[in-house]
Design a protein around this motif. Sequence first.
Motif, PDB file in Angstrom:
ATOM      1  N   UNK A 171      31.175  26.638  44.602  1.00 41.00           N
ATOM      2  CA  UNK A 171      31.580  27.237  43.327  1.00 41.00           C
ATOM      3  C   UNK A 171      32.666  28.290  43.546  1.00 41.00           C
ATOM      4  N   UNK A 172      33.643  28.316  42.659  1.00 40.04           N
ATOM      5  CA  UNK A 172      34.825  29.154  42.844  1.00 40.04           C
ATOM      6  C   UNK A 172      34.592  30.603  42.393  1.00 40.04           C
ATOM      7  N   UNK A 173      33.947  31.377  43.269  1.00 38.68           N
ATOM      8  CA  UNK A 173      33.726  32.805  43.013  1.00 38.68           C
ATOM      9  C   UNK A 173      34.489  33.599  44.070  1.00 38.68           C
ATOM     10  N   UNK A 174      35.334  34.535  43.627  1.00 39.76           N
ATOM     11  CA  UNK A 174      36.139  35.336  44.551  1.00 39.76           C
ATOM     12  C   UNK A 174      35.902  36.820  44.295  1.00 39.76           C
ATOM     13  N   UNK A 175      36.319  37.654  45.244  1.00 37.96           N
ATOM     14  CA  UNK A 175      36.135  39.105  45.122  1.00 37.96           C
ATOM     15  C   UNK A 175      37.424  39.835  45.456  1.00 37.96           C
ATOM     16  N   UNK A 176      37.732  40.870  44.653  1.00 35.82           N
ATOM     17  CA  UNK A 176      38.863  41.744  44.924  1.00 35.82           C
ATOM     18  C   UNK A 176      38.391  43.174  45.111  1.00 35.82           C
ATOM     19  N   UNK A 233      45.393  45.179  37.326  1.00 38.34           N
ATOM     20  CA  UNK A 233      45.178  44.105  36.347  1.00 38.34           C
ATOM     21  C   UNK A 233      46.110  42.929  36.631  1.00 38.34           C
ATOM     22  N   UNK A 234      47.346  43.239  36.982  1.00 39.26           N
ATOM     23  CA  UNK A 234      48.314  42.203  37.340  1.00 39.26           C
ATOM     24  C   UNK A 234      47.843  41.455  38.588  1.00 39.26           C
ATOM     25  N   UNK A 235      47.322  42.201  39.568  1.00 40.09           N
ATOM     26  CA  UNK A 235      46.804  41.594  40.799  1.00 40.09           C
ATOM     27  C   UNK A 235      45.579  40.716  40.550  1.00 40.09           C
ATOM     28  N   UNK A 236      44.742  41.129  39.610  1.00 41.15           N
ATOM     29  CA  UNK A 236      43.544  40.359  39.252  1.00 41.15           C
ATOM     30  C   UNK A 236      43.943  38.998  38.667  1.00 41.15           C
ATOM     31  N   UNK A 237      44.896  39.011  37.760  1.00 42.03           N
ATOM     32  CA  UNK A 237      45.369  37.751  37.167  1.00 42.03           C
ATOM     33  C   UNK A 237      45.995  36.870  38.248  1.00 42.03           C
ATOM     34  N   UNK A 238      46.749  37.500  39.167  1.00 46.95           N
ATOM     35  CA  UNK A 238      47.355  36.751  40.270  1.00 46.95           C
ATOM     36  C   UNK A 238      46.283  36.067  41.126  1.00 46.95           C
ATOM     37  N   UNK A 239      45.223  36.799  41.449  1.00 45.68           N
ATOM     38  CA  UNK A 239      44.142  36.225  42.261  1.00 45.68           C
ATOM     39  C   UNK A 239      43.430  35.093  41.521  1.00 45.68           C
ATOM     40  N   UNK A 242      45.808  32.196  41.941  1.00 50.45           N
ATOM     41  CA  UNK A 242      46.357  31.781  43.230  1.00 50.45           C
ATOM     42  C   UNK A 242      45.418  31.853  44.434  1.00 50.45           C
ATOM     43  N   UNK A 243      44.192  32.334  44.246  1.00 52.87           N
ATOM     44  CA  UNK A 243      43.330  32.500  45.410  1.00 52.87           C
ATOM     45  C   UNK A 243      41.974  31.839  45.216  1.00 52.87           C
ATOM     46  N   UNK A 244      41.489  31.217  46.268  1.00 48.32           N
ATOM     47  CA  UNK A 244      40.170  30.593  46.211  1.00 48.32           C
ATOM     48  C   UNK A 244      39.491  30.597  47.563  1.00 48.32           C
ATOM     49  N   UNK A 245      39.717  31.659  48.342  1.00 50.51           N
ATOM     50  CA  UNK A 245      39.132  31.734  49.674  1.00 50.51           C
ATOM     51  C   UNK A 245      37.759  32.377  49.678  1.00 50.51           C
ATOM     52  N   UNK A 246      37.098  32.270  50.820  1.00 51.24           N
ATOM     53  CA  UNK A 246      35.753  32.834  50.978  1.00 51.24           C
ATOM     54  C   UNK A 246      35.787  34.356  51.090  1.00 51.24           C
ATOM     55  N   UNK A 247      36.744  34.869  51.823  1.00 52.26           N
ATOM     56  CA  UNK A 247      36.798  36.312  52.093  1.00 52.26           C
ATOM     57  C   UNK A 247      37.299  37.091  50.886  1.00 52.26           C
ATOM     58  N   UNK A 248      36.770  38.322  50.726  1.00 50.74           N
ATOM     59  CA  UNK A 248      37.272  39.210  49.675  1.00 50.74           C
ATOM     60  C   UNK A 248      38.718  39.620  50.000  1.00 50.74           C
ATOM     61  N   UNK A 249      39.425  40.133  48.989  1.00 52.62           N
ATOM     62  CA  UNK A 249      40.841  40.492  49.167  1.00 52.62           C
ATOM     63  C   UNK A 249      41.062  41.948  48.759  1.00 52.62           C
ATOM     64  N   UNK A 250      41.683  42.728  49.651  1.00 56.10           N
ATOM     65  CA  UNK A 250      42.052  44.103  49.320  1.00 56.10           C
ATOM     66  C   UNK A 250      43.200  44.117  48.320  1.00 56.10           C
ATOM     67  N   UNK A 251      43.108  45.035  47.343  1.00 56.94           N
ATOM     68  CA  UNK A 251      44.203  45.197  46.381  1.00 56.94           C
ATOM     69  C   UNK A 251      44.617  46.669  46.397  1.00 56.94           C
ATOM     70  N   UNK A 252      45.705  46.952  47.116  1.00 56.57           N
ATOM     71  CA  UNK A 252      46.175  48.333  47.229  1.00 56.57           C
ATOM     72  C   UNK A 252      47.678  48.429  47.038  1.00 56.57           C
ATOM     73  N   UNK A 253      48.182  49.652  47.074  1.00 61.51           N
ATOM     74  CA  UNK A 253      49.626  49.874  46.926  1.00 61.51           C
ATOM     75  C   UNK A 253      50.319  49.817  48.280  1.00 61.51           C
ATOM     76  N   UNK A 254      49.541  50.057  49.360  1.00 59.21           N
ATOM     77  CA  UNK A 254      50.122  50.100  50.696  1.00 59.21           C
ATOM     78  C   UNK A 254      50.909  51.369  50.965  1.00 59.21           C
TER      79      UNK A 254
END
Length: 324
Positions: A171-176, A233-239, A242-254
Motif C-alpha cells: 500500500x502506498x503510504x509515505x512519510x515526510x 506544503x509545496x514539498x508535500x504536494x511534490x512528494x 513523485x515519491x513512493x519509497x519505503x524510507x521517510x524523506x526529510x523536508x528542509x531548507x538546507x
Amino acid sequence: MSGAIDDATSPSALSDKSAKIFVAGHRGLVGSAIVRKLQALGFTNLVLRGHAELDLTRQNDVESFFTVEKPQFVILAAAKVGGIHANNTYPADFIAVNLQIQTNVIDASYRFGVKKLLFLGSSCIYPKFAPQPIPESALLTGPLEPTNEWYAIAKIAGIKMCQAYRIQYNWDAISGMPTNLYGPHDNFHPENSHVLPALMRRFHEAKVKGAKEVVVWGSGSPLREFLHVDDLADGVVFLMENYGGLEHVNVGSGKEVTIKELAELVKEVVGFEGELVWDSSKPDGTPRKLMDSSKLAGLGWTPKISLKDGLVDTYKWYLENVKQ
C-alpha cells in the motif's frame, strides 16, 4: 535504501483536480498551508473536518467518517504539538493522543481504499546526538532528546506503521519529516511558542511600548534551520506526486542561520529600533540542528522562499491576526 519510486506508487497521484483529498489537521500551521496550496493548484474536492466535527482519537468516529466520505488521498497533518514545557508536563497526552490519531487514520485509510497517504512527522524523531546534517538513516541509531521523547516515539511509530503497511499490503503510504517550520497560523503564545515566533512577538511588543532593549537568552551562537510552511506544503504536494519509497524523506531548507542572525533579521523586519542584549548566563540548547535534505533535492524539489521574505510574510500575518 534508495529513493527510487517503487511499483506500489502512483507518481501522478494528484493529476485529477476533482480527486477527494482528506487533509487531517487543516486548521494547524501545516494543515492550513497544505489546504492553501491545494486550493491554489485548483483542487476542488477537499474534505476538511475540525476537531468538534471529527475526533481523530476515536476509532468509531474515524471509521464512520471514512465509510461516508471515502477519500481517495489522505494527508495526515493532525497532531498534538507543544514546546518543551508542554512535553514535560503532559507526556501521557503526547504519546497517547498522537498514537491514537495516527493509528486510526492510517489503518482506516488502508481499509477504506485510500490510494495514497502521506504522514507528516518532525525532525525531533532523530537521536539527540545525530550526525549533522541529519540523514534519514540516522533514525533509531541513538537515544532521543529526553524533553520531547514522548512525541518523538509516537512520530517514529507513525513512520514505521506506514512502512509496515507498504511491506505487508503493498500500500502506498509515505512519510515526510519537516525541519523547524514558521509562517501564517504559527503559535505566538508568550510562553509556549518556538524561537522564531517568540522573537517576533517580543520585538513587536517592545516596539509598541517604545522599549530601549530586548534581552534574548543564550549567546546567539547555536545554528538552526527554518522552512516557511508554504514551502513545506509545496514539498508535500511534490512528494504525493513523485515519491513512493519505503524510507521517510526529510523536508528542509538546507540553510542554517545562527540564533543571533535570526534575531537581527526579525528585529529588522519588525522595525524595532532599540538594543538587542544577549543573556549568556542562560542555556543555548543544541549547538547545531540541520537536516540533510539531499534525498528530496535529488528527486527534484528545493524550497523557494528566502528567510527574509518568509519573515516579512509572517509578520504581516501576525499584525493582521494576533490580538495585540
